[in-house]
Design a protein around this motif. Sequence first.
Motif, PDB file in Angstrom:
ATOM      1  N   THR A 116      -6.022  -6.215  -4.272  1.00 12.00           N
ATOM      2  CA  THR A 116      -6.212  -7.401  -4.828  1.00 12.00           C
ATOM      3  C   THR A 116      -5.171  -6.927  -6.157  1.00 12.00           C
ATOM      4  O   THR A 116      -4.183  -7.269  -6.333  1.00 12.00           O
ATOM      5  N   THR A 144      -6.388 -19.350   0.430  1.00 10.55           N
ATOM      6  CA  THR A 144      -5.230 -18.056   0.253  1.00 10.55           C
ATOM      7  C   THR A 144      -4.083 -19.166   0.040  1.00 10.55           C
ATOM      8  O   THR A 144      -3.484 -19.014  -0.832  1.00 10.55           O
ATOM      9  N   ASN A 162      -7.721 -14.295  -3.292  1.00 11.85           N
ATOM     10  CA  ASN A 162      -8.162 -12.897  -3.689  1.00 11.85           C
ATOM     11  C   ASN A 162      -9.887 -13.422  -3.014  1.00 11.85           C
ATOM     12  O   ASN A 162     -10.506 -14.321  -3.222  1.00 11.85           O
ATOM     13  N   ALA A 201     -10.617  -8.006   0.372  1.00 12.43           N
ATOM     14  CA  ALA A 201     -10.450  -7.224  -0.861  1.00 12.43           C
ATOM     15  C   ALA A 201     -11.525  -6.466  -1.572  1.00 12.43           C
ATOM     16  O   ALA A 201     -10.816  -5.540  -2.612  1.00 12.43           O
TER      17      ALA A 201
END
Length: 328
Positions: free
Chosen positions: A9, A142, A149, A170
Motif C-alpha cells: 500500500t 479498485t 487496496n 497488499a
Amino acid sequence: MKNRTLGRTGASISEIGFGAWQIGGSWGDVSEEDGKKALNAALDSGVTFIDTADVYGDGRSEKIIAAVLRERGGDKPFVATKAGRRLNPHVAEGYTAENIEGFIDRSLTNLGVETLDLVQLHCPPTDVFYRPEMFGALDALTVKGKIRNYGVSVSTVEEGLKAIEYPGVATIQIIYNIFRQRPHDLFFAQAQKKNVGVIVRVPLASGLLSGKITTQTAFAADDHRLFNRNGEFFDVGETFAGVPFEVALEAVEQLRPLVPKGVAMAPFALRWILESQAVSVVIPGARNEAQAQSNASASSLPAIPAETMAAIAEIYDRLIKVHVHQKW
C-alpha cells in the motif's frame, strides 16, 4: 509512536493500531460512549491505523469509527475493514463479485467514505484461496474506485502463503503472539520478500497476555471468551489463541517475572510482536481509554533483550507449542 510501512500500500502507519472488534460487540457490554472514548484515546496517542469489519456489531463498529472521525476532523487515519462473514451460510460459493461488492457498498455507507482504504476478505473458507476470479473481482473494485487496496485476513499460515501468490494482495492479517509463534517460522520471510504488509490480530490472546485474567474471571454471556471457548461459533483459534485456558494461565505466570519492573504485561507482549520487522502493525482492541493508552505505550518500550526472548521461546516450546503450532 513509531511508524512502519504497510507493505504494497505504501502507507506509513503507526506500528500500534486500534482493533475495533471490541467496540462492535462479542466482548461483553461496551457502550457506544466508552467505545468512542477508547478510539479517541488511541488516536490521541498517535495511532493512525484502525481495523474493523462489517460484522462487528452488524456495522456498529464501522459507524462508531465514522462518528469519531467526523467529530475530530483533520487528517484521517488509515481505516481497514473486512467483508465476507455476512454470508449465511459462510461458504466458498458465496464469495462472488456481486456479494462482495454489496458488502463493500454497505461499509462505504457505514464509514461515510467514497473509497475504502483497505478491504480484507474476512477469514474466507480455504477453497476461496484457489478461486482467482475472486481476486480478479477485487482488482475490478479498485479500478471502480470503491477500494484502494485489498488483502486477506487468514486463519492459517498455509492460507497466508497461498494468498500472497496473488499480485494484488497488499496485506495479510494473521494471529501472532507469544502463544502463537508459527508465522515467524516461514510466513513472515515470504511476506517480506513479496512486500506484503502484515497486520497482527489477537495480539494479547483475547486478554490472557494482559496478565489480568484468572480462573475466577467471569465473562458475560455475549463475550466470545465464554461462548466460543471450544469453537462453538467460529474458529477456536480466535479465542484465547486456541490455547487451553488452564495451560495458558500457567504460561502467563511463568512469563510474569520476565516483564520489566514498571511495565504492564500487555504492552510488553505487544513489544514482543514488534521485535519482528515483518510486522507492519499490531491491532490490540480496547474497551476503554486506559486500555487504549496502555496499548499505545508499547511503541515507546525498548527492544527486548536476547536472553528474555530466549526465555519466552522456552516457555512456548515447553507449554504451548504442542497445543497450537501445527493447527494454524
